[in-house]
Design a protein around this motif. Structure first.
Motif, PDB file in Angstrom:
ATOM      1  N   MET A   1       0.811  -1.124  -0.086  1.00  0.00           N
ATOM      2  CA  MET A   1      -0.043   0.000  -0.052  1.00  0.00           C
ATOM      3  C   MET A   1       0.950   1.210   0.030  1.00  0.00           C
ATOM      4  O   MET A   1       2.054   1.315   0.590  1.00  0.00           O
ATOM      5  N   SER A   2       0.498   2.261  -0.702  1.00  0.00           N
ATOM      6  CA  SER A   2       1.218   3.496  -0.734  1.00  0.00           C
ATOM      7  C   SER A   2       1.350   4.155   0.240  1.00  0.00           C
ATOM      8  O   SER A   2       0.193   4.281   1.129  1.00  0.00           O
ATOM      9  N   THR A   3       2.608   4.860   0.628  1.00  0.00           N
ATOM     10  CA  THR A   3       2.521   5.629   1.638  1.00  0.00           C
ATOM     11  C   THR A   3       2.871   7.177   1.580  1.00  0.00           C
ATOM     12  O   THR A   3       3.352   7.906   2.416  1.00  0.00           O
ATOM     13  N   ALA A   4       2.484   7.417   0.155  1.00  0.00           N
ATOM     14  CA  ALA A   4       2.576   8.689  -0.297  1.00  0.00           C
ATOM     15  C   ALA A   4       1.595   9.704   0.428  1.00  0.00           C
ATOM     16  O   ALA A   4       0.575   9.235   0.787  1.00  0.00           O
ATOM     17  N   ILE A   5       1.762  11.072   0.144  1.00  0.00           N
ATOM     18  CA  ILE A   5       0.743  11.935   0.881  1.00  0.00           C
ATOM     19  C   ILE A   5      -0.443  11.921  -0.246  1.00  0.00           C
ATOM     20  O   ILE A   5      -0.295  12.131  -1.460  1.00  0.00           O
ATOM     21  N   PRO A   6      -1.534  11.663   0.217  1.00  0.00           N
ATOM     22  CA  PRO A   6      -2.846  11.388  -0.932  1.00  0.00           C
ATOM     23  C   PRO A   6      -3.295  12.860  -1.224  1.00  0.00           C
ATOM     24  O   PRO A   6      -3.434  13.674  -0.474  1.00  0.00           O
ATOM     25  N   LYS A   7      -3.642  12.952  -2.610  1.00  0.00           N
ATOM     26  CA  LYS A   7      -4.103  14.232  -3.296  1.00  0.00           C
ATOM     27  C   LYS A   7      -5.148  14.891  -2.433  1.00  0.00           C
ATOM     28  O   LYS A   7      -5.208  15.888  -2.332  1.00  0.00           O
ATOM     29  N   GLU A   8      -6.234  13.874  -1.892  1.00  0.00           N
ATOM     30  CA  GLU A   8      -7.254  14.425  -1.379  1.00  0.00           C
ATOM     31  C   GLU A   8      -6.925  15.091   0.006  1.00  0.00           C
ATOM     32  O   GLU A   8      -7.596  15.822   0.283  1.00  0.00           O
ATOM     33  N   THR A   9      -5.643  15.075   0.473  1.00  0.00           N
ATOM     34  CA  THR A   9      -5.293  15.937   1.506  1.00  0.00           C
ATOM     35  C   THR A   9      -5.522  17.321   1.070  1.00  0.00           C
ATOM     36  O   THR A   9      -6.087  18.214   1.793  1.00  0.00           O
ATOM     37  N   LEU A  10      -4.685  17.829   0.135  1.00  0.00           N
ATOM     38  CA  LEU A  10      -4.636  19.098  -0.416  1.00  0.00           C
ATOM     39  C   LEU A  10      -5.985  19.612  -0.678  1.00  0.00           C
ATOM     40  O   LEU A  10      -6.505  20.780  -0.585  1.00  0.00           O
ATOM     41  N   ASP A  11      -6.680  18.689  -1.603  1.00  0.00           N
ATOM     42  CA  ASP A  11      -8.110  19.131  -1.921  1.00  0.00           C
ATOM     43  C   ASP A  11      -8.998  19.495  -0.653  1.00  0.00           C
ATOM     44  O   ASP A  11      -9.744  20.246  -0.637  1.00  0.00           O
ATOM     45  N   PHE A  12      -9.020  18.559   0.532  1.00  0.00           N
ATOM     46  CA  PHE A  12      -9.829  18.617   1.619  1.00  0.00           C
ATOM     47  C   PHE A  12      -9.371  20.040   2.147  1.00  0.00           C
ATOM     48  O   PHE A  12     -10.224  20.868   2.819  1.00  0.00           O
ATOM     49  N   PHE A  13      -8.122  20.422   2.429  1.00  0.00           N
ATOM     50  CA  PHE A  13      -7.724  21.720   3.121  1.00  0.00           C
ATOM     51  C   PHE A  13      -8.147  22.678   2.303  1.00  0.00           C
ATOM     52  O   PHE A  13      -8.326  23.732   2.745  1.00  0.00           O
ATOM     53  N   ASN A  14      -8.191  22.717   0.984  1.00  0.00           N
ATOM     54  CA  ASN A  14      -8.669  23.922   0.077  1.00  0.00           C
ATOM     55  C   ASN A  14     -10.088  24.190   0.403  1.00  0.00           C
ATOM     56  O   ASN A  14     -10.587  25.237   0.448  1.00  0.00           O
ATOM     57  N   LYS A  15     -10.978  23.041   0.508  1.00  0.00           N
ATOM     58  CA  LYS A  15     -12.502  23.237   0.803  1.00  0.00           C
ATOM     59  C   LYS A  15     -12.451  23.740   2.418  1.00  0.00           C
ATOM     60  O   LYS A  15     -13.486  24.503   2.267  1.00  0.00           O
ATOM     61  N   LEU A  16     -11.793  23.301   3.320  1.00  0.00           N
ATOM     62  CA  LEU A  16     -11.741  23.520   4.482  1.00  0.00           C
ATOM     63  C   LEU A  16     -11.732  25.138   4.744  1.00  0.00           C
ATOM     64  O   LEU A  16     -12.335  25.778   5.410  1.00  0.00           O
ATOM     65  N   SER A  17     -10.560  25.618   3.781  1.00  0.00           N
ATOM     66  CA  SER A  17     -10.122  27.002   4.053  1.00  0.00           C
ATOM     67  C   SER A  17     -11.519  27.972   3.602  1.00  0.00           C
ATOM     68  O   SER A  17     -11.498  29.130   3.835  1.00  0.00           O
ATOM     69  N   LYS A  18     -12.330  27.447   2.741  1.00  0.00           N
ATOM     70  CA  LYS A  18     -13.419  28.146   2.392  1.00  0.00           C
ATOM     71  C   LYS A  18     -14.726  27.960   3.301  1.00  0.00           C
ATOM     72  O   LYS A  18     -15.775  28.767   3.254  1.00  0.00           O
ATOM     73  N   ASN A  19     -14.675  26.715   3.917  1.00  0.00           N
ATOM     74  CA  ASN A  19     -15.587  26.454   5.067  1.00  0.00           C
ATOM     75  C   ASN A  19     -15.423  26.162   6.467  1.00  0.00           C
ATOM     76  O   ASN A  19     -15.720  25.188   6.859  1.00  0.00           O
ATOM     77  N   ASN A  20     -14.244  27.319   7.005  1.00  0.00           N
ATOM     78  CA  ASN A  20     -13.795  26.925   8.201  1.00  0.00           C
ATOM     79  C   ASN A  20     -14.753  27.252   9.528  1.00  0.00           C
ATOM     80  O   ASN A  20     -14.669  28.183  10.035  1.00  0.00           O
ATOM     81  N   ASN A  21     -15.882  26.174   9.605  1.00  0.00           N
ATOM     82  CA  ASN A  21     -16.621  26.362  10.504  1.00  0.00           C
ATOM     83  C   ASN A  21     -17.113  25.085  11.079  1.00  0.00           C
ATOM     84  O   ASN A  21     -16.878  23.940  10.325  1.00  0.00           O
ATOM     85  N   ARG A  22     -17.418  24.896  12.338  1.00  0.00           N
ATOM     86  CA  ARG A  22     -17.805  23.482  12.921  1.00  0.00           C
ATOM     87  C   ARG A  22     -18.861  22.914  12.316  1.00  0.00           C
ATOM     88  O   ARG A  22     -18.742  21.501  12.098  1.00  0.00           O
ATOM     89  N   ASP A  23     -19.724  23.290  11.642  1.00  0.00           N
ATOM     90  CA  ASP A  23     -21.086  22.848  10.965  1.00  0.00           C
ATOM     91  C   ASP A  23     -20.348  22.071   9.691  1.00  0.00           C
ATOM     92  O   ASP A  23     -20.624  20.773   9.593  1.00  0.00           O
TER      93      ASP A  23
END
Length: 225
Positions: free
Chosen positions: A1-23
């Protein structure tokens, strides 16, 4: 199994930066936990690689929750992963840090972030007595190509008790002894990213060996351990 940094990591943080709230975060928490598990595996794999050339005592991956009690920034979540790799104490000094953040903001850092008063004075006295060894380390081709020079805070003038005209004053007035190497998103997502990070950390070893020797001896070179 790959131990590389998954692309979805960066995608998730990009989305979180636009929706940085608990809900929003609570709604997407299962997605985050799945990503976090993969990233933790990558950090632990890096720790295994590093253990082939250093004694790593502990790996600490920081939580995503921000401490907003004393901050003007009240956003509840970090938009990056950060993890520290601690060397075996007290004989081995210095530490390593890996920061994963989208939009080409990822980096690795190593060195001494906040030397205590005693350590900082000991380092400065060493540079005052003889700066040839530290300069030789910093100027080797492998080291300089990997890390460049020191970054971090420094005094504008000489510390108390030191001569502002000393030839090593550029080193003596430093308050931090940090090296940083930046990475693009493309580099972070490469299969050999962790291998490259490990090699960079391996190249800092002459500096750590020198500083560990300084910080575990007195000015006469006698062991403090």
């Amino acid at each position: 199994m790959s131990t590389a940094i998954p692309k979805e990591t960066l995608d998730f943080f990009n989305k979180l930066s636009k929706n940085n709230n608990r809900d929003w975060f609570n709604e997407h928490k299962p997605e985050f936990k799945a990503i976090e598990a993969k990233v933790k595996k990558a950090y632990n794999h890096l720790g295994e690689l590093m253990s082939t050339h250093d004694q790593i005592e502990k790996i600490k991956i920081f939580r995503i929750y921000r401490d907003v009690r004393f901050s003007k920034n009240k956003l509840p979540y970090k938009t990056h992963f950060g993890g520290a790799f601690h060397r075996k104490k007290p004989e081995l000094r210095g530490g390593y840090y890996l920061h994963i953040q989208p939009n080409n903001e990822s980096f690795i850092a190593t060195g001494f972030w906040e030397p205590n008063k005693e350590d900082l004075f000991r380092i400065r006295k060493e540079f005052e007595m003889d700066d040839s060894e530290i300069r030789a380390i910093l100027n080797t081709e492998t080291f300089s190509k990997t890390w460049g020079g020191f970054v971090g805070d420094e005094l504008k003038t000489a510390p108390k008790g030191f001569d502002r005209a000393h030839p090593a004053i550029d080193l003596i007035r430093r308050k931090q002894f940090i090296f940083i190497k930046k990475y693009s998103d493309e580099e972070v997502l490469q299969e050999d990213f962790l291998k490259n990070v490990n090699n960079a950390f391996k190249n800092v070893r002459p500096f750590f060996d020198y500083m560990s020797d300084v910080l575990t001896t007195n000015l006469n070179g006698e062991s403090l351990l």
